[in-house]
Structures are given as structure tokens and as C-alpha cells.
Design an enzyme around this catalytic site. Structure first.
Site, mmCIF file in Angstrom:
data_model
loop_
_atom_site.group_PDB
_atom_site.id
_atom_site.type_symbol
_atom_site.label_atom_id
_atom_site.label_comp_id
_atom_site.label_asym_id
_atom_site.label_seq_id
_atom_site.Cartn_x
_atom_site.Cartn_y
_atom_site.Cartn_z
ATOM 1 C CD GLU A 87 47.004 51.754 38.489
ATOM 2 O OE1 GLU A 87 47.247 52.958 38.500
ATOM 3 O OE2 GLU A 87 46.227 51.206 39.265
ATOM 4 C CB CYS A 327 40.757 49.444 41.084
ATOM 5 S SG CYS A 327 40.605 47.925 41.983
HETATM 6 N N1 SAH Z 1 37.263 44.008 34.259
HETATM 7 C C1 SAH Z 1 37.606 42.870 35.042
HETATM 8 C C2 SAH Z 1 38.955 42.947 35.705
HETATM 9 C C3 SAH Z 1 39.400 44.269 36.278
HETATM 10 S S1 SAH Z 1 38.592 44.859 37.736
HETATM 11 C C4 SAH Z 1 36.533 42.557 36.049
HETATM 12 O O1 SAH Z 1 35.548 43.277 36.085
HETATM 13 O O2 SAH Z 1 36.631 41.554 36.734
HETATM 14 C C5 SAH Z 1 39.181 43.818 39.017
HETATM 15 C C6 SAH Z 1 38.242 43.709 40.201
HETATM 16 O O3 SAH Z 1 38.318 44.876 41.034
HETATM 17 C C7 SAH Z 1 36.789 43.561 39.809
HETATM 18 O O4 SAH Z 1 36.185 42.584 40.591
HETATM 19 C C8 SAH Z 1 36.261 44.943 40.120
HETATM 20 O O5 SAH Z 1 34.875 44.919 40.245
HETATM 21 C C9 SAH Z 1 37.009 45.274 41.374
HETATM 22 N N2 SAH Z 1 37.015 46.679 41.778
HETATM 23 C C10 SAH Z 1 36.766 47.777 41.047
HETATM 24 N N3 SAH Z 1 36.860 48.906 41.787
HETATM 25 C C11 SAH Z 1 37.188 48.508 43.028
HETATM 26 C C12 SAH Z 1 37.441 49.196 44.258
HETATM 27 N N4 SAH Z 1 37.393 50.521 44.347
HETATM 28 N N5 SAH Z 1 37.756 48.444 45.343
HETATM 29 C C13 SAH Z 1 37.854 47.100 45.268
HETATM 30 N N6 SAH Z 1 37.632 46.400 44.138
HETATM 31 C C14 SAH Z 1 37.294 47.087 43.032
#
Ligand code: SAH
Length: 336
Positions: A87, A327
Site C-alpha cells: 500500500e 500503517c
Molecule cells: N519501520 C519504520 C518505518 C515504518 S513505520 C519505523 O519504525 O520508523 C512508520 C511510523 O508509523 C513509525 O513511526 C511507526 O512507529 C508508526 N506507527 C505504527 N503504527 C502506527 C499507528 N497505528 N498509528 C500511528 N503511527 C503508527
């Protein structure tokens, strides 16, 4: 071979290999990324060059199988050549269009609050599959891309080579030319790769998903912290900022009753001290787990404490929630 996986340098080497002037690589890049030419006959190259290109390269973009859209955001579910789904999100912001791309099918980092982590990594995406997400968005919505966040599904530094090639391809001046400061790779904190990223000849921006101000809490939320604790990640981030002069973003997800108290805010400010980092407070997008989003008042209070302590902090605008676009959610819905 899919041409979208080729850096300008790879294409130059290709032309040398077939005894042609490597300057053709820039002409090809301009046509592919600026003029949208998808036919090698449209470039004015000699017949023998066209024949080489046609027999060696394809132009393959992942297929759009679902699209959701509101005023400020759009989301595509894409099918890759082996049937896997990814996505990609487009956010229409005041200063331009920003895309959020995925880097892996699933993710092995196991962050407790994250939906993507529920699906273990199936495989890494190739550079052309990450570039393909950008092209699928810009072609579907006929828009120019001003910024790219490498913050979709997957841990970019668990797929380092593909991600660094991707950054090189989309930032190439004679191609898409997205500004390097406007390409942000977000990591959960794989410290050694932060050094590698800083050492790339043309580095882009960096964001670190911190989400907690101390190791005890962070290890509970993010298992990667047991391997690379906060101090190591912050040291790597300092190296990155000294080396590249790009300011590092620390992302901080606001989880109700978990990490959003005044005490946590003071602890976070203490951790940052005089470092040239800024904090991006992210409202949590609820998924079906035990975590809830913080109240708006808590977020404002938290942000205020950071600012009073001299830390630059912003609250992230919520884009995807009503699209179920956050996400991993679209893919998760589809797989149900
Ligand atoms: N693995 C990388 C990039 C992908 S996640 C990282 O950890 O940065 C992208 C961002 O979305 C990260 O900061 C993650 O912690 C956050 N994230 C994950 N689940 C989420 C949710 N349900 N709501 C908002 N942000 C979320």
C-alpha cells in the site's frame, strides 16, 4: 529487467557495456521520469540502441487494485508481479504532494502498537517496486511529487541496499529530482545502518521512531530497543546530523496512559538536550489492540513542555484515519 530499478550510474554502465555513449543514460532518465515516455522508439536513438533497450528492459509498474480517497489523502493498494500486495499513500499538504512508500512485505520488528508487525516479513521489496509505488501514485492522480516518506510497511534499514538505491533513483537531478531534504527514511533504530546511511555519498533525511524516553518503556513497546538501546541510537543520530547537516526528526507516537505524561515529556526533553533534533508528535491510529490514542489535551500539554524546554516540536496532522489508511490497515482489510 525492469528499468525502474536502475540508478543513473547503472544505466551509464549499461551503455558502456553495449559500446554506446554513457551520456544516453541522462537522456533516458529525462524521458522516463519527466516526460513519461514508455516506448524506447520515442527517444530518437539509433535502431541498434532501440533494439538493445527493447530486448533488455521493460517498464513495469505495480497494478492498482484498490483506491481510496478523501480531500487531503489518497491511498492505493498495489499488486506486485508475484501477487504480493503493498500500500502507498499520497498526502496533499500545503507545501506539496508527499508520498509514503512501503519497503517490505510485512515486517519483522514486532513493535507492539503496529499493525504491520502482525504480518511477519515475507520478503523485501526491490528498488523498482519502491520506485513503482511513486510512479503508480503520480500516474493515477496525475500529480507532481514534492516529498517522499519512507514510512510505509517495513523497516527500511532491514532492506538497506534497495532503499539506498531507491533514494538515489528518485532524487536524480535529470529524473524525478525529488529534493534530498524532502526524502525521509524512517527507522525503528537499527543503529549500524544509521551510520551507513550517513556515509552514503548523497544522503537524504532521517527520522527515528523513538516513541519512548527511556529504555525500560521503549523495550516494552519496541523489541529492537533490546538490541540497540536509546543511547546507541541517539549517538548514531548525532553522527548523521554532524555528517550530513540534515536535522533529524524524532517521531513520538502518543499512546494514552503509556508514554504521554508530563514526566515523559520532561524525560524526552532531557534526552534531547542541546542536540539539533526535532520531535514530531504522532496521534495514534487505533487498530484492534490494547493501545488508544492520547487525548488532544494531553498532546498539547506534552508539546508545550517540550517547547518550554527548548525542544522544537510539532503535532502531525492526521491524514489517513478515515481512509483506514494507516500503517498496514488497507492491506489487512483486504486480506480479511
Ligand atoms: N519501520 C519504520 C518505518 C515504518 S513505520 C519505523 O519504525 O520508523 C512508520 C511510523 O508509523 C513509525 O513511526 C511507526 O512507529 C508508526 N506507527 C505504527 N503504527 C502506527 C499507528 N497505528 N498509528 C500511528 N503511527 C503508527
Amino acid at each position: 529487467m525492469n528499468i525502474f530499478g536502475y540508478t543513473l550510474q547503472n544505466l551509464r554502465e549499461y551503455f558502456v557495456k553495449i559500446n554506446e555513449n554513457p551520456a544516453k543514460a541522462a537522456i533516458l532518465y529525462d524521458g522516463i521520469y519527466r516526460r513519461g515516455l514508455r516506448d524506447f522508439r520515442a527517444y530518437g536513438f539509433a535502431e541498434r540502441v532501440v533494439e538493445h533497450l527493447e530486448s533488455d528492459f521493460t517498464f513495469e509498474i505495480p497494478k492498482v487494485i484498490e483506491r481510496r480517497e478523501n480531500e487531503s489523502a489518497a491511498k492505493l493498494l498495489l499488486k506486485l508481479s508475484d501477487g504480493e500486495l503493498v500500500e502507498t499513500v499520497l498526502m496533499r499538504q500545503r507545501f506539496g504532494n508527499c508520498i509514503c512508500v512501503s519497503t517490505q512485505i510485512g515486517c519483522n520488528m514486532g513493535c507492539k502498537f503496529c499493525q504491520s508487525g502482525l504480518m511477519k516479513r515475507v520478503r523485501n521489496l526491490s528498488p523498482e517496486e519502491i520506485v513503482g509505488q511513486v510512479l503508480a501514485i503520480s500516474e493515477t492522480f496525475s500529480c507532481k511529487i514534492n516529498g517522499i516518506s519512507v514510512m510505509g510497511i517495513g523497516e527500511p534499514f532491514d532492506n538497506f541496499d534497495a532503499v539506498s538505491n531507491f533514494c538515489e533513483i528518485v532524487s536524480e537531478d535529470c529524473g524525478m529530482a525529488v529534493g534530498r531534504r524532502h526524502i525521509t527514511v524512517s527507522t525503528c533504530g537499527i543503529a549500524p545502518r544509521i551510520y551507513d546511511y550517513a556515509d552514503l555519498s548523497r544522503s537524504c533525511s532521517l527520522a527515528i521512531s523513538l516513541h519512548a524516553p527511556n529504555d525500560a518503556l521503549r523495550s516494552r513497546l519496541m523489541p529492537i530497543n533490546r538490541r540497540y538501546p536509546i543511547a546507541e541510537v541517539m549517538e548514531a543520530a548525532r553522527y548523521f546530523s554532524r555528517k550530513t547537516h540534515h536535522r533529524v526528526a524524532l517521531e513520538y507516537l502518543m499512546l494514552k496512559g503509556i508514554n504521554d505524561s508530563s514526566e515523559h515529556a520532561r524525560e524526552l526533553a532531557g534526552l534531547i538536550g542541546d542536540d539539533d533534533f526535532y520531535v514530531n508528535l504522532i496521534p495514534y491510529n487505533s487498530t484492534d489492540n490494547e493501545f488508544c490514542k492520547s487525548e488532544p489535551d494531553e498532546i498539547s500539554n506534552f508539546c508545550g513542555i517540550l517547547k518550554n524546554n527548548g525542544v522544537i516540536a510539532t503535532k502531525r496532522h492526521e491524514f489517513g484515519a478515515n481512509l483506514n489508511a494507516a500503517c498496514g490497515q488497507l492491506r489487512a482489510d483486504y486480506l480479511k
